[in-house]
Design a protein around this motif. Sequence first.
Motif, PDB file in Angstrom:
ATOM      1  N   TYR A 240       0.624  -0.983  -0.222  1.00  0.00           N
ATOM      2  CA  TYR A 240      -0.008   0.192   0.005  1.00  0.00           C
ATOM      3  C   TYR A 240       0.849   0.995  -0.095  1.00  0.00           C
ATOM      4  O   TYR A 240       1.919   1.055   0.280  1.00  0.00           O
ATOM      5  N   ALA A 241      -0.069   2.224  -0.211  1.00  0.00           N
ATOM      6  CA  ALA A 241       1.087   3.514  -0.364  1.00  0.00           C
ATOM      7  C   ALA A 241       0.008   5.055   0.744  1.00  0.00           C
ATOM      8  O   ALA A 241      -1.036   4.068   0.211  1.00  0.00           O
ATOM      9  N   PHE A 242       0.875   5.870   0.823  1.00  0.00           N
ATOM     10  CA  PHE A 242      -0.040   6.405   1.617  1.00  0.00           C
ATOM     11  C   PHE A 242       0.854   7.705   2.136  1.00  0.00           C
ATOM     12  O   PHE A 242       1.825   8.321   1.344  1.00  0.00           O
ATOM     13  N   LYS A 243       0.032   9.098   1.772  1.00  0.00           N
ATOM     14  CA  LYS A 243      -0.191  10.258   1.450  1.00  0.00           C
ATOM     15  C   LYS A 243       0.526  10.523   3.222  1.00  0.00           C
ATOM     16  O   LYS A 243       0.506  10.545   4.100  1.00  0.00           O
ATOM     17  N   CYS A 244       1.585  11.802   3.246  1.00  0.00           N
ATOM     18  CA  CYS A 244       2.480  12.378   3.842  1.00  0.00           C
ATOM     19  C   CYS A 244       3.214  13.487   3.356  1.00  0.00           C
ATOM     20  O   CYS A 244       3.430  13.817   2.923  1.00  0.00           O
ATOM     21  N   HIS A 245       3.326  14.703   4.381  1.00  0.00           N
ATOM     22  CA  HIS A 245       4.296  15.388   4.717  1.00  0.00           C
ATOM     23  C   HIS A 245       3.722  16.526   3.833  1.00  0.00           C
ATOM     24  O   HIS A 245       4.223  16.735   3.034  1.00  0.00           O
ATOM     25  N   ARG A 246       2.559  16.527   4.008  1.00  0.00           N
ATOM     26  CA  ARG A 246       1.281  17.972   3.228  1.00  0.00           C
ATOM     27  C   ARG A 246       1.750  19.239   4.271  1.00  0.00           C
ATOM     28  O   ARG A 246       0.599  18.387   5.430  1.00  0.00           O
ATOM     29  N   GLN A 247       1.395  20.262   3.636  1.00  0.00           N
ATOM     30  CA  GLN A 247       0.641  21.244   4.940  1.00  0.00           C
ATOM     31  C   GLN A 247      -0.256  21.706   3.863  1.00  0.00           C
ATOM     32  O   GLN A 247       0.359  22.142   2.242  1.00  0.00           O
ATOM     33  N   PRO A 248      -1.847  21.900   4.335  1.00  0.00           N
ATOM     34  CA  PRO A 248      -2.177  22.697   3.725  1.00  0.00           C
ATOM     35  C   PRO A 248      -1.852  23.965   3.314  1.00  0.00           C
ATOM     36  O   PRO A 248      -1.445  25.114   4.623  1.00  0.00           O
ATOM     37  N   GLU A 249      -1.804  25.035   2.326  1.00  0.00           N
ATOM     38  CA  GLU A 249      -2.160  26.622   2.151  1.00  0.00           C
ATOM     39  C   GLU A 249      -2.811  26.884   1.563  1.00  0.00           C
ATOM     40  O   GLU A 249      -2.745  26.783   0.443  1.00  0.00           O
ATOM     41  N   GLY A 250      -3.455  28.029   2.087  1.00  0.00           N
ATOM     42  CA  GLY A 250      -4.704  28.038   1.888  1.00  0.00           C
ATOM     43  C   GLY A 250      -5.469  27.026   1.098  1.00  0.00           C
ATOM     44  O   GLY A 250      -5.173  25.105   1.823  1.00  0.00           O
ATOM     45  N   GLU A 251      -6.095  27.006  -0.287  1.00  0.00           N
ATOM     46  CA  GLU A 251      -6.605  24.988  -0.770  1.00  0.00           C
ATOM     47  C   GLU A 251      -5.884  24.681  -1.314  1.00  0.00           C
ATOM     48  O   GLU A 251      -6.230  23.867  -1.784  1.00  0.00           O
ATOM     49  N   VAL A 252      -4.720  24.679  -0.934  1.00  0.00           N
ATOM     50  CA  VAL A 252      -3.553  23.848  -2.050  1.00  0.00           C
ATOM     51  C   VAL A 252      -2.400  23.031  -1.255  1.00  0.00           C
ATOM     52  O   VAL A 252      -2.188  23.785  -0.725  1.00  0.00           O
ATOM     53  N   ASP A 253      -2.518  22.125  -1.550  1.00  0.00           N
ATOM     54  CA  ASP A 253      -1.305  21.524  -0.678  1.00  0.00           C
ATOM     55  C   ASP A 253      -0.752  21.531  -0.600  1.00  0.00           C
ATOM     56  O   ASP A 253      -0.078  21.422  -2.215  1.00  0.00           O
ATOM     57  N   VAL A 254       0.507  21.249  -0.635  1.00  0.00           N
ATOM     58  CA  VAL A 254       1.996  21.737  -0.183  1.00  0.00           C
ATOM     59  C   VAL A 254       2.851  20.322  -0.448  1.00  0.00           C
ATOM     60  O   VAL A 254       3.080  19.705   0.734  1.00  0.00           O
TER      61      VAL A 254
END
Lengths: 349, 505
Positions: A240-254
């Motif tokens: 499996y894979a998963f998302k991580c190390h993202r930060q929402p800035e406004g409506e955009v995920d950095v």
Amino acid sequence: MSNQYEVSEPPTDAISAIRFSPYADSHKFVVASWDKFAYLYEISDNKQCTLLNRFEHRAPVLDACFGKDDNEIFTACLDCDVRRIDVATSTQDVLSTHDAGVRSVAYSKEHSLLISAAWDSTLHIHPTSADAEWSTATITLPSKPFSLSMSPSKLVVAMSNRALHIYELSTLAEECKNTANALQNRLDIEPWQRRESSLKFMTRAVDCMPNDEGYASSSIEGRVAVEWFDPSTESQARKYAFKCHRQPEGEVDVVYPVNAIAFHPIHGTFATGGGDGVVAIWDAIAKRRIRIYPKLASSIAAMSFTSNGKILATAISPGFEDGKEDMAEGSVAILIRELGENEVKRKAK
Amino acid sequence: MTKKKRGHPDIEEILARPWCYYCERDFDDLKILINHQKAKHFKCDRCGRRLNTAGGLNVHMNQVHKENLTAIENALPNRAGLDVEIFGMEGIPEDIVQQHNQRVLTNYHQGEAERRAATGNPASGIASNNAVKKPKFESPSDLKKRLAEHKAAKLAAEQNGEGSSGASTPIVGQAQPAAVQPSTQVASPTYPPYQQSYAPPPSSTTFSAPTTYNQQPALPYQPPGYGTPPTGYAQSPPPQQPPYGQPPQPYQPLYAQPPQPSFQQPPYPTPNAFSPPPYQGQPPFPNQPYQSQVPQNGYSGQVGAPRAYASASPASPFPHQQRTHSPAQNGLPQRSGSGSLPTAPGLPQRPAVSAPPVNAAQFQQMHQGQILVQHNFAAQSQPQPHPIPSSNEYNPAAPYVGMPRSLSNEATAASSIDDLISSASKQADANAAANVPKAATPKPTTPVPPAAKDEPADDKAAKKDKDKAAKATRLVYSDNEISPEEKMAAMPKYAFMPSQKTVQV
């Protein structure tokens, strides 16, 4: 927090690798840095971390690992050389020279093999025991290797173009002996498994599970994949894979690259370190996040657990990001975190 | 129940509003404030849990996330500390409360001044007012007469002893207003009726005379120290009478009598007595055009300000006023400055001729009488006073009530907080502005899924939007072919010199 402290004499430039000694009760760790030095530190009981020695190279050091004991260090250098450093005497020997900068080194104590991977798309396999009857063998890879990881029995090479090779170390050792005198020591060996990364973007780091069952890989696109060696369909279905190390800035995920993965040697959980400066601890089996640590001053460059799993060392460096001519300003530091009894332990169901 | 439609609230109302220690924002209700604090300042940024206090958040962060809370989120720079335990309005240090009150006061006065400037000064008084006013001031004989009277009164005052007349009369005259004021304000809903009851007795005819007297004699009373309010009021009655008719006058009979004895000339004392009314006079006439009040306001504000502050301290009117207060009023004047007066444009235009001569004449007279007054006039004559000066403008008036220099001193402190707040709000605005385009741009880029779903409910649509937005991502490092390390290695500073290699090998 009181259980986390900084190493007092960190490298002066970005850190490329940090690796604890794999040997029991050793609290030494080696750090490779872009300031052309390899550093050897030791953590003593009273929360002191001392710089034991540092070894100058001709070019930035991209990776380092311990050899057969704490006295032997191997380094991967941008000057194309793979070196063996004798800590006691501070002497350096060049084991081999690639045609491009050497990205990673990995040592298998089980097979006494040192394997280096360089951007010339080759692996060098070095015999490290004095009585070896063969010299360095070369394996040509289809793409540039970006990360190297070794389990007791396997070698995982993550490359560009999402390619991933898994070699069996025993086969490698055997082949090396057999073809010892072959032409130019070219080793034409088919990997045990060829895989395509389950992540769509460039593989950033790979690390094997301590129980030798699988590995985790990360990409520049804030995602981590966990896969198993076992080629059976049941095992492959578990990946499996998963998302991580993202930060929402406004409506955009950095989305930050996941620069480092380190499995815990005892609990089998693993830590990921991202360009966002966050370290997270995951349970690969339960697919749960166990813990997330506060954001650090700059991007996580590398991480390593001690052999007893009680300490996590995290190296932070300014990250190399899009649209930047130069590297971002940021602090370089090594943070030592003493882990609580259950801090990174898999939670009981 | 009764209409409270005025765009600008009472100072007590503003002071009574619950406000947030961390960001100085004020709220209609304590509940809303607490909700605000939980959402803005005591929210865990890791898991989104809303705690009740900073301490609670700290414990939560420690225990749940193994982190240390160092600063309160979204707080003003100097308020972000954890050392004070705040819950709603509880726990705010006394000095901060004082500071806040000062700031509110200054803002209020400033807003008032701007309102006056925007509405009144450019064209003060309605044509009819001017008609009444103007000829009187323009006639040199009147001026001379006034001057003479003023001098006589001044002399008289000096003979009487400045302090005694100034002190004794106001006490008599003002004791009543002071007593009346709080009660009337507490009962503000019933206030209009109260006025009306007084309205009938004074007929405009009977008191039109006094007003004329007031204008001329007003000056003599400046020296005693209460000159400012009277003169202001003295002028204002004429303009006021046409629009209001009843309101200003009710007080004339009321207060006119007590002060009289204390002064030599009967008509003059009225000014003293009137000093309170202008302030009281404002609240009941919310919808009346500002212009008519303008001349009066110039002084009523001064008189009213200190009085308001004094009367605010009892705090009794607070709960009542909270209800009637509408949120927007407070914020407008202090942030946007002169442009924030929505009522101004709608007002009937008035001839600009009248005001200047009046002011000038009075200015001259005041000049002889009292410096303070002159100061006020100077400020008033400037249409758009600078924020701080305008707030200082009221300081001269403050001594009357016994709030001497503290106002002016704290005005600067208050203004600095204002700066903080305004900068914070600007930043917030900027952030919001920055976010908007960002949010707007990615949406088109993300492939819009074929409209498979038929008209979803509103919340569903919102959720969909959210999902779509979540898909919009930005890679910090997006080169899929070359690793960051390779790029770094290509940088000149890490360049490996082959020459060195040859040397060594």
